[in-house]
Design an enzyme around this catalytic site. Structure first.
Site, PDB file in Angstrom:
ATOM      1  N   HIS A 112      87.411  82.217 -36.364  1.00 34.46           N
ATOM      2  CA  HIS A 112      87.752  81.583 -37.638  1.00 34.46           C
ATOM      3  C   HIS A 112      89.193  81.939 -37.990  1.00 34.46           C
ATOM      4  O   HIS A 112      89.489  83.086 -38.304  1.00 34.46           O
ATOM      5  CB  HIS A 112      86.789  82.056 -38.736  1.00 34.46           C
ATOM      6  N   GLU A 146      81.796  92.059 -39.621  1.00 38.02           N
ATOM      7  CA  GLU A 146      82.468  91.446 -40.760  1.00 38.02           C
ATOM      8  C   GLU A 146      83.310  92.484 -41.492  1.00 38.02           C
ATOM      9  O   GLU A 146      82.801  93.532 -41.892  1.00 38.02           O
ATOM     10  CB  GLU A 146      81.423  90.890 -41.745  1.00 38.02           C
TER      11      GLU A 146
HETATM   12 ZN   LIG Z   1      83.994  84.217 -39.627  1.00 38.57          ZN
END
Ligand SMILES: [Zn+2]
Length: 1071
Positions: A786, A968
């Site tokens: 991303h 994350e």
């Molecule tokens: Zn991501």
């Protein structure tokens, strides 16, 4: 007690039937007494025994008698009001028993009898709490009656007015009543009443009446016709001006919050000031239909959107995940699908795993060397200090004065930073909102340049240089690769680098420029951003989260309203547009009070009409000490960490030239809220509309005539990665460290996607050593699928630097594993400023199930490489994909567990027969103990249907890697562990508010990467398959540490201490 109640209830029911006044009164008295003490349980008991019906029937019977007896009615009304609040079906019961009519009739009869009227209103208030009953009351003329009671303004009978206004507000929850109110012109009357009360209630004694009147307007504003009537009656102006003088009045809070809700609701919806909702750029995807021509935006018909909105000041931060997304199909969870491609295709990946087949000689002449770039004339500028710990690069002699605190931190090994060690963070002192962090650093006595000299009058020296800051801040790239002549701007940069020498570890501006020339973007960008070229060094202090000023959101909303009602204040001028042909618009808004304010529209992802979140832009010609306000008006996510202490990042070119090349968190009056822009979405055929959110912040720049860059998060470009990899490769001793760069594949946009292999060189040419070398288990790490998640790249940077470092832990890791690393799975997205997608406009982390070699090449080949490893029996011990998280704080892992998923979904499938290795929890547990930023509490091991095509789930299911994770990292920072900002004395003696938390700097993210690597070693030491050799090595390390402790107790204390901590930890977890 139940017996007594039961008895009295039966008595009551009998008495009610007998219509014996004395008995009824006695019973009402007893019931009233009983229900006024004790808990709700009594009332509920009474309701369950038909108490409501009995009371309502008594009311109807009494009221219908020829001359209603108010001695009975008044206590009865009081009791009804009390019971009605607890009975959810009270309105319905009243309707069925015809109690509504009799109450209305009684109220009409008693318009001039205050006491009786008040009691009727109390009963009506509970009847109206059901919308259906409310609608019925409206049909029967209740609103006219109530309006008669509350108009005109009078301060007599305020209890009655209050009750009547509250009943009216309750009735207007019904849309039919609201419609009736609009048709009868109540909106204007209500506004007039609001003004009367607002002006004449100087002592704020009647806040509840004022709130009830506003609630009436708020419910009416749920209707489109209501909003139109409100606007026509100049409601925006009236509420705006009446709120002006009381915004800070705490007592008026209940009134102001409703005013804000009305203003937000009635602010006319409008489409974004854009010609098209698609990206300003289109990329022709080979073999697919060209993207549809951008659909023109028109004035949309914004129908009733009764979106109930809460002021985000009071919003809770956590969003609950939905359970119905959980995969409960055991077959899907536990079956392993076959290969998604012909098996012979896997052979191509042999070339990327030369470590499995080559001899030592072949290994020493790495094919990766061919990847080095031809611009070798730049190499001479590069200086890599002798390899010690990567962190120790900060400590080359010349730089030692850059921040004492960082120095303390980097002198010790990584191990000293594990959680059980001391916290190494020294939060920056709390500063006033107007004071920027650069000033803060200077006030901390850190106005020192990178060479260690003071920069006494650096402003003056900058002026002497007379650089055109605009030119140097964004050097123009040479279009031609072969051209040996450098464009003048790059020559300027050369000169600058000579006069402002700088050493940023693992960064080389000249190499960066050379790499940038080869990077291919859709828009064919010709300019580089100065910060990426010049480099970034972490600030000397960690920055605490920004304390949110109470009411900042409402101030911003009032300012938005002012723009609407005083349009002459707005200079509606486009000051910058990405592409005139699509009228890409950026408005400059300057108000009379000389606040410099800009509305910004963020481009969507290429070939997409969404994902506006990431931003990275430059402001040049700045004025110092002027508060600039930026509003990014087309954000998409419903909430943001910007509401919870996060600040954007800023980089000043002048600061960089003064020796502080640093991205820092900056900005105040930050807030993120839903605005009035709406857009029909093509995805739903225009059926629903999309809301937009404004991120607003104010920045005060440190210098005049500076160029400053502002970004969502610390940028980390594709070119920065290529530069980093090359400098890393050059930094290692090739006799010891095996570091190879391969090209995994070419991207859609024509850029190469790097694949890095790191391990230790075999000890010798002997067959045993070569065998050990080839048999090392794999670890696979990927990141940045991303593109907007640049935090993932900083974590990756830390991991890479740690892995090639001379830290004993890193050496052990290299000697025992082969690391396969794909540091950027979506180079095109990063290059083109996308937030989420590839050039095809797809989320690449939803393509792992069946990626296409042509359309999702990086995913196809990453999966292919993993297939290959699996096919030769070498699936990785751990697979981890690094990401960034925009809604949560801290760092955490997502893993996969069948059992936890089924349990969580409360699936009926028995799990006792399912075999599952619970080892997936070990790594996060280790990280929880080790890494200051990591928290186990946010980890999750559920397999969601919506995540079936992510790297984590596919690698887990298809490659059988049970330790397959997504890691994350928050965009914001930490609110737990050592980084939560414990009250700590700072240099100037002030302490931070406890528990405020620290925002992540790049150091903390890089440290997380290193900690992740350390955790892989400990995971191995804990596992049953841990090799005897590794255990021996670990013991040797321990003995060495003990010896060192004996001999050099003083000198090496910090480091040896860290080893002790490490081994104590290691043995603890092995108990
Ligand atoms: Zn991501």
């Amino acid at each position: 007690m139940a017996t007594i109640e039961g008895t009295s209830l039966q008595l009551f029911l009998t008495a009610a039937k007998s219509s014996d006044k004395e008995s009824i009164l006695t019973i009402l008295q007893v019931l009233g007494d009983l229900l006024s003490v004790g808990t709700d349980r009594r009332i509920r008991y009474m309701i369950s025994k038909g108490g409501s019906e009995a009371l309502l029937q008594t009311l109807v019977d009494t009221a219908r008698s020829a001359s209603p007896d108010y001695d009975v009615l008044l206590p009865l009304f009081r009791l009804l009001a009390k019971v009605g609040l607890r009975d959810k079906k009270f309105g319905q019961k009243a309707l069925e028993l015809e109690a509504l009519d009799v109450t209305l009739i009684l109220a009409r009869k008693n318009l001039s009898h205050s006491q009786n009227l008040l009691h009727c209103l109390w009963a009506l208030r509970v009847f109206a709490s059901s919308v259906t009953t409310g609608a019925m009351l409206g049909i029967n003329g209740a609103m006219e009656l109530l309006f008669k009671v509350i108009t005109p303004y009078t301060q007599k009978r305020t209890r009655i007015i209050r009750a009547a206004a509250e009943v009216l507000a309750a009735l207007l929850k019904s849309k039919s009543n609201s419609r009736r109110a609009v048709n009868r012109g109540y909106v204007a009357s209500l506004l007039r009443l609001h003004l009367d009360w607002h002006h004449r209630d100087a002592a704020d004694a009647y806040v509840r009446i004022r709130r009830a009147l506003l609630l009436c307007l708020r419910h009416i504003a749920n209707l489109r016709s209501g909003r139109e009537a409100f606007l026509a009656a100049r409601g925006m102006e009236i509420l705006f001006s009446s709120a002006q003088n009381c915004l800070d009045d705490r007592r008026l809070e209940p009134v102001i919050s409703v005013m804000i809700q009305i203003l937000r609701q009635c602010y006319p919806r409008s489409p974004l000031p854009l010609v098209t909702s698609s990206s300003a750029y289109a990329f022709p995807v080979p073999g697919s239909v060209p993207p549809e021509p951008p659909c023109a935006l028109t004035e949309e018909d914004f129908e009733d959107d009764a979106d109930e909105e809460v002021d985000q000041d009071s919003d809770s931060e956590d969003t609950k995940e939905q359970d119905d997304d959980l995969e409960t199909d055991v077959n899907k969870l536990s079956s392993k699908p076959g290969l998604d491609r012909p098996e012979e295709e896997l052979r191509q990946y042999e070339a990327m795993c030369l470590e499995l087949s080559c001899s030592l000689e072949e290994l020493e002449s790495k094919p990766g060397d061919n990847l080095n770039f031809e611009e070798t004339q730049d190499a001479e500028h590069y200086h890599i200090p002798p390899v010690t710990s990567p962190k120790q690069h900060y400590l080359t002699k010349d730089q030692s004065s850059w921040g004492q605190e960082r120095e303390d931190m980097v002198q010790t090994s990584l191990l000293s930073m594990v959680k059980m060690g001391r916290s190494t963070m020294h939060p920056a002192s709390k500063r006033g909102p107007g004071m920027n962090a650069y000033q803060n650093m200077q006030s901390n006595g850190l106005g020192i340049d990178s060479s260690g000299r003071e920069a006494p009058d650096s402003q003056a020296s900058l002026k002497q240089d007379a650089w055109d800051i605009d030119v140097i801040s964004c050097p123009v790239m040479s279009a031609s690769l072969s051209s040996s002549a450098r464009p003048t701007e790059t020559a300027e940069v050369d000169k600058l680098l000579q006069t402002h020498p700088k050493h940023i570890p693992f960064h080389d501006p000249h190499l960066y420029m050379a790499k940038a020339r080869r990077t291919r973007s859709v828009a064919d960008f010709k300019r580089m951003a100065f910060p990426d070229l010049w480099g970034h060094r972490p600030p000397p202090c960690a920055q605490s989260m920004l304390e949110r000023k109470c009411g900042v959101q409402r101030i911003k909303i009032f300012e938005d309203v002012r723009r609407l009602i005083e349009p002459s204040d707005v200079i509606n001028k486009v000051v910058f547009s990405l592409d005139e042909s699509v009228l890409w618009k950026l408005m400059c808004v300057t108000s009379q009070c000389l606040v410099w304010e800009y509305d910004l529209l963020v481009n969507t992802d290429v070939n997409s009409s969404q994902h506006q979140q990431w931003f990275y832009f430059r402001v040049s010609g700045t004025r110092a000490a002027v508060p600039y306000r930026f509003n990014i008006i087309n954000c998409e996510k419903p909430n943001s960490q910007f509401n919870y202490g996060m600040q954007p990042t800023v980089y000043s070119v002048k600061e960089a030239l003064l020796g502080r090349p640093t991205w820092i968190r900056m900005g105040y009056e930050i807030c993120y809220y839903k605005n009035h822009y709406r857009q029909r979405t093509a995805a739903t055929g225009g059926a629903s509309e999309k809301c937009f959110y404004t991120l607003t912040f104010v920045v005060t720049f440190p210098h005049n005539e500076d160029a400053c860059y502002l970004a969502y998060h610390y940028p980390y470009t594709y070119t920065a990665l290529l530069t980093h990899l090359d400098t890393l490769e050059r930094s290692v001793n090739p006799k010891q460290v095996y570091f190879r760069q391969d090209v995994l594949c070419q991207t859609l946009g024509g850029n190469s996607c790097p694949l890095v292999t790191i391990t230790a060189m075999p000890e010798s040419n002997s067959a045993d050593h070569l065998e050990q070398f080839r048999q090392r288990p794999y670890q696979v790490i990927t990141a940045r699928v991303h593109p907007g998640e640049s935090n993932a790249s900083w974590v990756m940077k830390g991991a890479l630097e740690f892995l090639v470092s001379s830290d004993p832990v890193a050496r052990l890791l290299r000697e025992n594993f082969i690391f396969k690393i794909i540091p950027m799975l979506n180079p095109d997205g990063v290059i083109n400023g996308n937030h989420r997608c590839s050039l095809k406009g797809e989320d690449l982390n939803r393509q792992w199930l069946s990626p296409s070699a042509r359309l999702q090449p990086t995913i196809y080949h990453a999966k292919g490489l993993l297939y290959y490893l699996s096919s030769v029996g070498r699936s990785p011990r751990v697979f981890c994909d690094f990401h960034g998280h925009s809604q949560k704080k801290n760092v955490f892992l997502y893993g996969c567990s069948i059992k936890e998923t089924l349990w969580q979904a409360e699936s009926s499938v028995g799990t006792s027969n399912l075999l599952e290795d619970i080892g997936y929890r070990t790594l996060p547990k280790i990280l929880d103990k080790l890494a200051p930023a990591f928290t186990m509490s946010s980890c999750s091991f559920l397999v969601e249907k919506s995540r079936a095509s992510t790297a984590r789930v596919v690698v887990w299911r298809e490659m059988g890697v049970s330790k397959s994770y997504t890691m994350e990292s928050s965009y914001c920072g930490c609110n737990q562990g050592p980084y939560q900002g414990l009250p700590e004395m700072t240099k100037n003696g002030r302490s931070l508010p406890s528990g405020m938390g620290l925002q992540f700097g790049t150091s903390e993210l890089e440290e997380m990467g290193a900690m992740f690597c350390l955790s892989l070693l400990i995971l191995e030491l804990k596992s049953v398959s841990c090799s005897r050799q590794l255990l021996t090595q670990a013991t040797t390390l321990l003995n060495a540490v003990e010896e060192a402790l004996d001999h050099h107790l003083q000198r090496f204390l910090p480091k040896t201490l860290s080893f002790f901590l490490f081994f104590r930890f290691f043995f603890q977890i092995n108990k």
